[in-house]
Design an enzyme around this catalytic site. Structure first.
Site, mmCIF file in Angstrom:
data_model
loop_
_atom_site.group_PDB
_atom_site.id
_atom_site.type_symbol
_atom_site.label_atom_id
_atom_site.label_comp_id
_atom_site.label_asym_id
_atom_site.label_seq_id
_atom_site.Cartn_x
_atom_site.Cartn_y
_atom_site.Cartn_z
ATOM 1 N N CYS A 1 1.967 8.768 0.948
ATOM 2 C CA CYS A 1 0.679 9.187 1.512
ATOM 3 C C CYS A 1 -0.282 8.010 1.459
ATOM 4 O O CYS A 1 -0.554 7.464 0.393
ATOM 5 C CB CYS A 1 0.120 10.379 0.737
ATOM 6 S SG CYS A 1 -1.532 10.900 1.278
ATOM 7 N N CYS B 1 -2.868 16.416 -1.151
ATOM 8 C CA CYS B 1 -4.300 16.111 -1.244
ATOM 9 C C CYS B 1 -5.080 16.644 -0.051
ATOM 10 O O CYS B 1 -6.306 16.538 -0.015
ATOM 11 C CB CYS B 1 -4.515 14.606 -1.368
ATOM 12 S SG CYS B 1 -4.021 13.668 0.101
ATOM 13 N N CYS C 1 -0.048 16.194 3.159
ATOM 14 C CA CYS C 1 0.105 15.876 1.737
ATOM 15 C C CYS C 1 -0.613 16.925 0.896
ATOM 16 O O CYS C 1 -1.450 17.702 1.386
ATOM 17 C CB CYS C 1 -0.444 14.483 1.459
ATOM 18 S SG CYS C 1 -0.319 13.963 -0.278
ATOM 19 N N CYS D 1 -3.681 9.162 -0.813
ATOM 20 C CA CYS D 1 -3.704 9.318 -2.269
ATOM 21 C C CYS D 1 -2.562 8.589 -2.976
ATOM 22 O O CYS D 1 -2.569 8.485 -4.202
ATOM 23 C CB CYS D 1 -3.652 10.803 -2.647
ATOM 24 S SG CYS D 1 -2.093 11.624 -2.214
ATOM 25 N N ASP E 1 4.603 8.052 11.889
ATOM 26 C CA ASP E 1 4.714 6.638 12.223
ATOM 27 C C ASP E 1 3.427 5.880 11.928
ATOM 28 O O ASP E 1 3.466 4.751 11.432
ATOM 29 C CB ASP E 1 5.095 6.486 13.696
ATOM 30 C CG ASP E 1 6.441 7.115 14.007
ATOM 31 O OD1 ASP E 1 7.311 7.115 13.103
ATOM 32 O OD2 ASP E 1 6.635 7.604 15.138
ATOM 33 N N GLU F 1 8.354 -4.069 8.808
ATOM 34 C CA GLU F 1 9.337 -3.642 7.822
ATOM 35 C C GLU F 1 10.658 -4.352 8.082
ATOM 36 O O GLU F 1 11.074 -4.537 9.224
ATOM 37 C CB GLU F 1 9.529 -2.126 7.904
ATOM 38 C CG GLU F 1 10.279 -1.545 6.724
ATOM 39 C CD GLU F 1 10.275 -0.027 6.748
ATOM 40 O OE1 GLU F 1 10.700 0.595 5.764
ATOM 41 O OE2 GLU F 1 9.830 0.536 7.768
ATOM 42 N N ASP G 1 5.187 -0.418 12.557
ATOM 43 C CA ASP G 1 6.355 0.405 12.252
ATOM 44 C C ASP G 1 7.214 0.476 13.504
ATOM 45 O O ASP G 1 6.793 1.025 14.525
ATOM 46 C CB ASP G 1 5.923 1.811 11.809
ATOM 47 C CG ASP G 1 7.115 2.701 11.501
ATOM 48 O OD1 ASP G 1 7.892 2.364 10.594
ATOM 49 O OD2 ASP G 1 7.274 3.734 12.192
#
Length: 407
Positions: free
Chosen positions: A328, A349, A347, A331, A356, A276, A192
């Site tokens: 996430c 969950c 999150c 999950c 990052d 990316e 990233d």
């Protein structure tokens, strides 16, 4: 694959004068060809072909008093100047027709003797050679000393002699190289890219942003102030301008060297690298433009791409619209919003993520999924044996039609 090998060259006074003459002749031929085609278009005349243009701009022009000095340089560099013009026109026409990917390209522009970069190209037809003493022999220029930082892997097909804005001379050789696959390794990594940290890896490693331009800002500011105080057209202004160019060249060289070292390490230590696909040109128009340009993401990604091909590694770009930061990694839930001010989040969950690192993990997972699909993962039902009636060339008649039972 084809690669460029760049070396610093040190021409003496006579050779610098000969190179300046060659730069000027190539520039004049390019501009004459561009002007002739522009005049033909303005007069609604047919497009001048490449062969006709070469005949009129070079062969016939040498016989006139106004262009007789074109014969003082190698004819190859003049032909290559016209080849560059023809390539620029073809690229422009392809862009107009929508056949070229990427941003729109404008028509060729006239070259100026005040351009910061001057270049000429010699092909094998020019019979340039590297002498036994390690000098580069160029026609009508002489034997130019070269600082060989590494040996050429094969005989070059062409060499481009470049003079940059800092007054330095370089020889850029085009050579054919064979792939050099590295031993296979198991690690794969997702990257990233960012500004606070230049690169955050899916394994949790963070590489600090060197901020090379920011660190040199004080020296650059001092040199630019000294330039602004000089009188236009004076000798002192030329000296001050050269100092500014050298300061910026040092920034560029430092950034390139740093990117080479990091990209080589990542390609050597990982079997697959995923990044990316960032819209760098769009980000460079925001208030973060200076920081984006200072980071040099595009240069770094391009290095990863060609080194992966050369050393037998896998490289892939993940779609820029993939929600790597909001997804996430535990999950699969996508957060509704994720402002840049949020650097860590929890999150529903119960998993707590570093923004990052979570993005890098998601980039790795997305890249591995695409790679499995490309490499033969079962994405549709497999083949099954066909029934007897479909498999044989001449199937037996159906029992209902013949009244005979088939055993």
């Amino acid at each position: 694959m084809r690669l460029r090998y760049n070396y610093r060259v040190y021409p003496d006074g006579d050779q610098r004068a000969a190179l300046a003459r060659a730069f000027g002749c190539a520039r004049v031929v390019f501009n004459d060809g561009l002007r002739m085609r522009a005049d033909a278009r303005a007069a609604n005349l047919p497009y001048i072909s490449d062969g006709d243009l070469s005949k009129r701009i070079i062969t016939q022009a040498k016989q006139t008093p106004q262009r007789a000095w074109l014969g003082e340089v190698s004819a190859v560099i003049l032909q290559q100047a016209l080849a560059d013009l023809n390539t620029a026109y073809r690229t422009f026409f392809a862009s107009l027709a929508g056949k070229r990917k990427g941003r729109k390209v404008g028509p060729p522009r006239f070259r100026s003797r005040k351009d910061s970069r001057q270049a000429i190209r010699f092909t094998k037809n020019a019979r340039f050679t590297v002498t036994e003493s390690g000098r580069l022999r160029l026609p009508k220029i002489g034997d130019v000393p070269v600082r060989w930082s590494r040996s050429l892997p094969s005989d070059p097909s062409s060499v481009t002699v470049i003079k940059d804005s800092a007054g330095r001379y370089f020889a850029s050789f085009v050579v054919e190289t064979s792939d050099e696959p590295l031993p296979e390794t198991s690690p794969e990594i997702g990257i990233d890219l960012g500004l606070t940290h230049f690169a955050v890896m899916s394994d949790g490693e963070k590489v600090d942003n060197p901020r090379i331009l920011r660190r040199a800002a004080k020296k650059l500011r001092r040199a630019q102030k000294a330039l602004s105080r000089t009188k236009k057209g004076s000798a002192n202004r030329g000296k001050a301008k050269l100092k500014v160019a050298k300061a910026y060249a040092k920034v560029t060289d430092t950034r390139r060297d740093w990117a080479h070292k990091l990209s080589t390490t990542l390609i050597r230590d990982n079997q697959a690298v995923y990044v990316e696909d960032l819209a760098v040109s769009a980000l460079a128009r925001t208030k973060l433009a200076k920081s984006v340009h200072d980071a040099g993401w595009s240069q770094f990604v391009a290095m990863l791409e060609y080194k992966a091909v050369r050393y037998g590694r896998h490289f892939a770009k993940i779609d820029r619209w993939f929600p790597s930061s909001k997804l996430c990694s535990a999950c699969g839930t996508i957060a509704t919003s994720m402002p840049l001010t949020i650097r860590s989040w929890t999150c529903g969950c119960g998993a707590t993520h570093d923004r990052d690192i979570n993005a890098a993990i998601n980039i790795l997972a997305a890249g591995q999924t695409e790679r499995l699909n490309d490499c033969g993962a079962q994405v549709r039902p497999g083949r099954v044996p066909a029934p007897r009636e479909e498999a044989v060339t001449h199937p037996q008649p159906h029992a209902r039609q013949t009244g005979i039972s088939v055993l």
